[in-house]
Design a protein around this motif. Structure first.
Motif, PDB file in Angstrom:
ATOM      1  N   VAL A  85       0.848  -1.184   0.000  1.00  0.00           N
ATOM      2  CA  VAL A  85       0.000   0.000   0.000  1.00  0.00           C
ATOM      3  C   VAL A  85       0.884   1.234   0.000  1.00  0.00           C
ATOM      4  N   ASP A  86       0.604   2.144  -0.916  1.00  0.00           N
ATOM      5  CA  ASP A  86       1.389   3.371  -1.019  1.00  0.00           C
ATOM      6  C   ASP A  86       0.479   4.539  -0.662  1.00  0.00           C
ATOM      7  N   ARG A  87       0.718   5.161   0.467  1.00  0.00           N
ATOM      8  CA  ARG A  87      -0.184   6.228   0.917  1.00  0.00           C
ATOM      9  C   ARG A  87      -0.016   7.520   0.121  1.00  0.00           C
ATOM     10  N   GLY A  88       1.018   7.598  -0.684  1.00  0.00           N
ATOM     11  CA  GLY A  88       1.234   8.818  -1.474  1.00  0.00           C
ATOM     12  C   GLY A  88       0.590   8.747  -2.856  1.00  0.00           C
ATOM     13  N   MET A  89      -0.050   7.621  -3.178  1.00  0.00           N
ATOM     14  CA  MET A  89      -0.557   7.468  -4.546  1.00  0.00           C
ATOM     15  C   MET A  89      -1.848   8.231  -4.800  1.00  0.00           C
ATOM     16  N   LEU A  96      -5.591  -9.186   7.263  1.00  0.00           N
ATOM     17  CA  LEU A  96      -5.018  -8.388   6.176  1.00  0.00           C
ATOM     18  C   LEU A  96      -4.925  -6.920   6.571  1.00  0.00           C
ATOM     19  N   ALA A  97      -5.940  -6.430   7.260  1.00  0.00           N
ATOM     20  CA  ALA A  97      -5.938  -5.027   7.684  1.00  0.00           C
ATOM     21  C   ALA A  97      -4.774  -4.770   8.637  1.00  0.00           C
ATOM     22  N   GLU A  98      -4.555  -5.663   9.582  1.00  0.00           N
ATOM     23  CA  GLU A  98      -3.458  -5.483  10.543  1.00  0.00           C
ATOM     24  C   GLU A  98      -2.113  -5.485   9.831  1.00  0.00           C
ATOM     25  N   ASP A  99      -1.985  -6.399   8.880  1.00  0.00           N
ATOM     26  CA  ASP A  99      -0.704  -6.500   8.193  1.00  0.00           C
ATOM     27  C   ASP A  99      -0.400  -5.255   7.353  1.00  0.00           C
ATOM     28  N   LEU A 100      -1.427  -4.735   6.714  1.00  0.00           N
ATOM     29  CA  LEU A 100      -1.215  -3.595   5.811  1.00  0.00           C
ATOM     30  C   LEU A 100      -1.263  -2.261   6.563  1.00  0.00           C
ATOM     31  N   LEU A 101      -1.582  -2.314   7.868  1.00  0.00           N
ATOM     32  CA  LEU A 101      -1.728  -1.107   8.675  1.00  0.00           C
ATOM     33  C   LEU A 101      -2.823  -0.208   8.098  1.00  0.00           C
ATOM     34  N   VAL A 102      -3.923  -0.807   7.677  1.00  0.00           N
ATOM     35  CA  VAL A 102      -5.078  -0.027   7.204  1.00  0.00           C
ATOM     36  C   VAL A 102      -6.281  -0.396   8.071  1.00  0.00           C
ATOM     37  N   SER A 103      -7.331   0.403   7.989  1.00  0.00           N
ATOM     38  CA  SER A 103      -8.510   0.090   8.793  1.00  0.00           C
ATOM     39  C   SER A 103      -9.174  -1.169   8.218  1.00  0.00           C
ATOM     40  N   ARG A 104      -9.885  -1.880   9.063  1.00  0.00           N
ATOM     41  CA  ARG A 104     -10.501  -3.116   8.606  1.00  0.00           C
ATOM     42  C   ARG A 104     -11.561  -2.828   7.541  1.00  0.00           C
ATOM     43  N   GLY A 105     -12.209  -1.658   7.660  1.00  0.00           N
ATOM     44  CA  GLY A 105     -13.250  -1.295   6.684  1.00  0.00           C
ATOM     45  C   GLY A 105     -12.713  -1.256   5.248  1.00  0.00           C
ATOM     46  N   VAL A 106     -11.464  -0.822   5.105  1.00  0.00           N
ATOM     47  CA  VAL A 106     -10.854  -0.774   3.771  1.00  0.00           C
ATOM     48  C   VAL A 106     -10.844  -2.170   3.151  1.00  0.00           C
ATOM     49  N   VAL A 107     -10.432  -3.147   3.936  1.00  0.00           N
ATOM     50  CA  VAL A 107     -10.333  -4.508   3.413  1.00  0.00           C
ATOM     51  C   VAL A 107     -11.734  -5.079   3.166  1.00  0.00           C
ATOM     52  N   VAL A 108     -12.655  -4.784   4.103  1.00  0.00           N
ATOM     53  CA  VAL A 108     -14.028  -5.280   3.934  1.00  0.00           C
ATOM     54  C   VAL A 108     -14.604  -4.769   2.622  1.00  0.00           C
ATOM     55  N   ARG A 109     -14.414  -3.477   2.356  1.00  0.00           N
ATOM     56  CA  ARG A 109     -14.983  -2.903   1.124  1.00  0.00           C
ATOM     57  C   ARG A 109     -14.283  -3.442  -0.125  1.00  0.00           C
ATOM     58  N   ALA A 110     -12.969  -3.623  -0.035  1.00  0.00           N
ATOM     59  CA  ALA A 110     -12.237  -4.164  -1.190  1.00  0.00           C
ATOM     60  C   ALA A 110     -12.713  -5.582  -1.500  1.00  0.00           C
ATOM     61  N   TYR A 111     -12.845  -6.404  -0.454  1.00  0.00           N
ATOM     62  CA  TYR A 111     -13.347  -7.760  -0.658  1.00  0.00           C
ATOM     63  C   TYR A 111     -14.767  -7.720  -1.241  1.00  0.00           C
TER      64      TYR A 111
END
Lengths: 486, 486
Positions: B21-25, B58-73
């Motif tokens: 994940v690139d936060r600058g993109m 996945l959220a913990e590993d990527l250091l993103v909120s769980r909602g991000v992964v839920v929505r992506a899935y």
């Protein structure tokens, strides 16, 4: 000025032109001169036959270089507004066939006035069309198209799109789709017209249709030289066992969600239908027009996946995106691919390469899925609101076809009631259709109204239903009177 | 990783997914997760049946909120890439009908290899297509369209466009055009197909064509159920006096610039043709396909202006802009308007509202005139270069049809020579067509080659002509040998 608003033909002075030049504007000075002159001619302020000032005089007056005026005059001459003559100043040309009335004036070409509440079925929500995402895909298509893709590409369609469609239909609808079996068309009407013309050339004269089914499709079949034969529909869908006696060589069906009854073809009937096709050599035309909108039940995969060599699968973007896109597709049995390409070639040559590249990009980026996921939620809420409002305003009325699609069916007692109800609803500002409007000869099924929620916002639904209920109560009162008399 | 490139179905660990994940993109984090997962599935790196990590892991590993992964899935599940099951981690779905071969692989669907030099007629310059200006008009159309204009608008086309077309055709081509007489189509092939089907329904079985004329149009007439009848063409154009004996009720003609001979219909013949139509009740179909490209002579106005009730005028953007636009038009006699609308409705329903609004804007802003003015200069230079090169490389050869259009005719002695010349040219990497390829039965006119300059850049013309001349010299040597023997 001193000339009044419309001037009679004469030699115009610079001051008559009323041109001003703004050096701070976004558009160049030449464009400003051009635009103001063009508008003056189009609105009739500068009349035909008038001579314009010389390029030198106008340039001096506007404090611009003479080249600016020369180029502006040349552009307007090329557009036909000015007549340029050797050794004389240009004059305003008399324009043949120029429009007398303003472009937006009401007239016989205008659409019928929009009803206050539009409850017609088959209308998707146009306000939700993802204009920005589609524009992005159009830009992508236009910017990445090879020069050759802007030229004569012929049928069956841009390969990138056929590949994306095959991919999409495979995962979303269970279609066994090979890009080489995909033919891109202008939409489902177009696809059916092409197929009907192809089978008609092959000697097919009768095509079976579900009875009822969309009236326009019957006309498409007739226009293509075939006769539509109605086959009854019950709660399990098309009555497949009536096909052999009907003497048809092809049948149009919407197994996932029949229009307008809303029923799905049962598993037994699906098997019987493909069995009929295999045994008789008949063609199944599967119109998967809105199968992706379902709310309470699992998606039903396409019939084509069961029997790819018996089924011509038809779909389009009209319900999922907008009827303005004009892209549809057929996934065809092997023997129909070449005849369909030929039929396309000799009737429309090809479709827009730009639009096709745009849809390929739109699919590739998952935008269609994203949009439909959003719309399923929107439509489910509308459907719930509609059903609640109908139960509240018309308690005891029977509804069917509520699980999917963009409309529900409100059952009535007779086709006379349908007519009365549609007329009464129209009187209340509600546009609505009846089941019988979509019937073929021999129809004796359930009468009813089709109440669509694709084109109406959720907050407007209770208001529309209130109007509709008022209209229906007069019809139901008449029914009560009739049965009291009987 | 340690799993190799393609992994067999199993429970995937976070590290297997190779997501970063690139936060600058530019794109949001959810899109990044989505895109990387989608690509991994599409390329087959994540195989069907594999279980993904839980959203929490996945959220913990990527250091993103769980909602991000839920929505992506959820998005990928909606697109059909993932299967989401209650109480279990999502898994990679088996995709039916997934494509085995890469989208761009060569195969039977690919176009024939592009020739080194493309001298086929009828090809406009695609590299000059004004992509930016067209995109601007598309954006304008898409952004200003009323919601209703994105819906079912039906034939005969968006009124704004019909008004602009009537205006444009009036001033540029002298067409007597009322917007209510304009029907918008997909292009000239489509227009002819519609007209032929309409007149065929009216009992017309034979349509006259100039002989030679474009082969595809003959097939269009045949496909519509009519028989094309060839009428000879001489230096004054269509031999109108042959019409009465031909027993035809309609005739297709290109009076301003006949394809492929390049001649213009003389004034006497124009008068005789409209006289024939008036006396016999016949229909003149005027195909004004490229009348706007003329270099040495004054523009010839449309025949339709002389006799609007006898002429169905046909035009499109294919030559002036690009065949990718897919918009054409007919300006019709009063009695054909309703039948044409009906024919459109029951065969394609309608055209793209967005494209139509875009073309209206493009015309309104004078962009079509601007483009054509530019292209006339480009084509005139190419034409001059081509004619010079032909005179230099093939001195003594006779050229005709040089004053207008996008090709010239190089005369030959026989149709055998045509065949030999086309084959020899192909051997030299030059694609070219002959006059006889566009002949109908009974053709005994001048044989020759059609040398197009629409699709070839000016610097390439002398090189192409050198190759062509080498090919032709073998043919001419054979002619010399034959005449020496005779």
């Amino acid at each position: 000025m001193g000339q009044g608003d419309a001037m009679s033909p004469h030699s115009l002075q610079v001051r008559d032109l009323l041109i001003t030049v703004d050096r701070g504007m976004r558009y160049g000075i030449q464009r400003q001169v051009e635009t103001q002159l063009r508008n003056a001619i189009r609105t009739g302020r500068l009349t035909a036959g008038s001579d314009l000032p010389s390029t030198r005089a106008l340039a001096e007056d506007l404090l611009v270089s003479r080249g600016v005026v020369v180029r502006a005059y040349a552009q307007l001459a090329a557009e036909g507004y000015l007549e340029v003559r050797q050794g004389a100043n240009p004059s305003v040309r008399r324009i043949r066939g120029e429009i007398k009335r303003p472009p937006r004036a009401p007239g016989p070409l205008e659409l019928v006035p929009k009803p206050r509440y539009d409850l017609r079925p088959h209308q998707p929500d146009l306000g939700s069309f993802p204009r920005q995402a589609w524009l992005r895909s159009l830009r992508h298509g236009l910017q990445t198209a090879a020069n050759s893709e802007l030229g004569y590409i012929g049928p069956p369609g841009v390969e990138q799109l056929r590949v994306e469609l095959a991919r999409y239909l495979g995962r979303a609808r269970g279609v066994a789709a090979d890009p080489e079996r995909v033919v891109v068309t202008l939409g489902s009407t177009h696809t059916l017209s092409l197929i009907a013309r192809v089978v008609s050339r092959g000697g097919v004269t009768r095509i079976a249709f579900e009875n009822p089914s969309h009236w326009l499709l019957h006309n498409v079949a007739t226009s293509a030289g075939t006769t539509p034969i109605g086959i009854p529909v019950d709660e399990d869908g098309l009555q497949v066992d009536e096909l052999p006696a009907a003497g048809v060589a092809a049948v149009l069906t919407s197994p996932a969600h029949q229009f307008p009854t809303g029923v799905a073809l049962s598993a037994d009937r699906r098997a019987a239908l493909t069995q009929w096709a295999r045994a008789s050599g008949g063609l199944i035309i599967e119109d998967d027009y809105d199968a992706e909108f379902r709310y309470d039940r699992a998606p039903i995969g396409a019939l084509q996946g069961l029997s790819p060599e018996q089924v011509a699968y038809i779909g389009s973007t009209s319900k999922t995106l907008s009827p303005a896109i004009r892209l549809g597709w057929a996934v065809l049995p092997a023997d129909l691919v070449t005849p369909m390409r030929d039929e396309l070639l000799t009737s429309v040559l090809q479709l827009s390469g730009i639009d096709q590249l745009a849809l390929a990009d739109f699919l590739r980026r998952g935008e269609l899925d994203r949009h439909m996921r959003r719309m399923r939620t929107v439509y489910r809420h509308r459907r719930n609101t509609l059903v609640e409002a109908l139960h509240r305003e018309l308690p005891g009325s029977a509804l069917s076809g509520v699980a999917a699609g963009l409309h529900v069916v409100l059952e009535l007692a007779s086709s006379d009631e349908e007519l009365d109800a549609c007329a009464a609803a129209e009187g209340q500002g509600v546009a609505i259709q009846s089941l019988s409007q979509h019937a073929l000869p021999g129809y004796d099924g359930q009468p009813g109204l089709l109440i669509g929620y694709g084109a109406i916002s959720e907050p407007a639904i209770p208001l529309a239903v209130k109007q509709l209920a008022a209209a229906l109560r007069t019809v139901l009162r008449a029914r009560a009177t009739r049965s009291a008399r009987a």
